[in-house]
Design an enzyme around this catalytic site. Structure first.
Site, PDB file in Angstrom:
ATOM      1  N   GLY A  46       0.720  -1.274  -0.042  1.00 25.98           N
ATOM      2  CA  GLY A  46      -0.062  -0.074   0.112  1.00 25.98           C
ATOM      3  C   GLY A  46       0.829   1.085   0.234  1.00 25.98           C
ATOM      4  CD  GLN A  51       3.327   5.514   2.656  1.00 23.41           C
ATOM      5  OE1 GLN A  51       2.106   5.298   2.020  1.00 23.41           O
ATOM      6  NE2 GLN A  51       4.262   5.151   3.097  1.00 23.41           N
ATOM      7  CB  CYS A  94       5.045   2.355   7.291  1.00 25.10           C
ATOM      8  SG  CYS A  94       4.701   3.837   6.568  1.00 25.10           S
ATOM      9  CG  LEU A  95       6.553   0.949   1.141  1.00 25.47           C
ATOM     10  CD1 LEU A  95       6.021   1.113  -0.184  1.00 25.47           C
ATOM     11  CD2 LEU A  95       7.518   0.104   1.027  1.00 25.47           C
ATOM     12  CG  HIS A 136      -0.740   1.244   7.000  1.00 25.74           C
ATOM     13  ND1 HIS A 136       0.257   0.977   7.988  1.00 25.74           N
ATOM     14  CD2 HIS A 136       0.102   2.327   6.391  1.00 25.74           C
ATOM     15  CE1 HIS A 136       1.659   1.338   7.684  1.00 25.74           C
ATOM     16  NE2 HIS A 136       1.222   2.337   6.749  1.00 25.74           N
ATOM     17  CD  GLU A 137      -1.086   2.504   2.614  1.00 23.45           C
ATOM     18  OE1 GLU A 137      -0.514   3.479   2.507  1.00 23.45           O
ATOM     19  OE2 GLU A 137      -0.486   1.474   2.828  1.00 23.45           O
ATOM     20  CG  HIS A 140       0.359   6.973   5.589  1.00 26.89           C
ATOM     21  ND1 HIS A 140       1.272   7.376   6.031  1.00 26.89           N
ATOM     22  CD2 HIS A 140       0.409   5.480   5.305  1.00 26.89           C
ATOM     23  CE1 HIS A 140       2.271   6.444   6.278  1.00 26.89           C
ATOM     24  NE2 HIS A 140       1.809   5.257   5.483  1.00 26.89           N
TER      25      HIS A 140
END
Ligand code: ZN
Length: 164
Positions: A46, A51, A94-95, A136-137, A140
């Site tokens: 994701g 991000q 998380c990226l 999670h996304e 953000h």
């Protein structure tokens, strides 16, 4: 399709309340395609617009491509309209916080509404890893990262690990 740079924590763009997407035009479609290319290149599941430095309410997700065939999904202006009382905990990566796994507890099932890239309205029940990833996304888009979803002691330990 081009790859975008992934912003890492604590970049302030990750703490912003993102703006709703207005018109779905060529530049937005390009951004979504580039975000998917970036997601696959980073071997993630994701990726949210902040991000890649764009404070917009947009995220991309593909929870199955590693196990099955790619199934890219684009979520514009997503909203969670229902959450289950049952929860599930998962070690979330998380990226934007590379190398860190944070155990986050979230509702096990959600109902979400969003706009598709073609402008149509869509809604669905999500459960299992799809529900974890979507929440999670969506976090953000509200300026929330996993480090904000754990207790203070764990947050400090994870930040120490991140900075080591
Ligand atoms: Zn993340």
């Amino acid at each position: 399709m081009g790859r975008l740079n992934i912003v890492t924590w604590p970049d302030p763009v990750l703490a912003r309340d993102c703006d709703p997407v207005g018109e779905i035009d060529a530049s937005l479609r390009r951004l979504a395609e580039d975000m998917l290319a970036t997601l696959y290149a980073a071997e993630g599941r994701g990726l949210a617009a902040p991000q890649v430095g764009q404070p917009l309410r947009l995220f991309v997700m593909d929870t199955e491509w590693k196990e099955r065939a790619p199934a890219p999904r684009i979520f514009i202006n997503p909203e969670i309209t229902w959450t289950s009382p049952e929860t599930q905990a998962f070690e979330e990566g998380c990226l934007s916080i590379p190398g860190i796994l944070a155990r986050v507890e979230r509702p096990a099932q959600i109902h979400m509404r969003w706009t598709e890239i073609d402008g149509s309205a869509q809604e669905a029940d999500l459960h299992g890893f799809d529900a974890i990833c979507a929440q999670h996304e969506l976090d953000h888009l509200d300026g929330i990262v996993t480090l904000d979803r754990v207790d203070r002691q764990m947050r400090l330990a994870l930040i120490e690990e991140y900075n080591a």
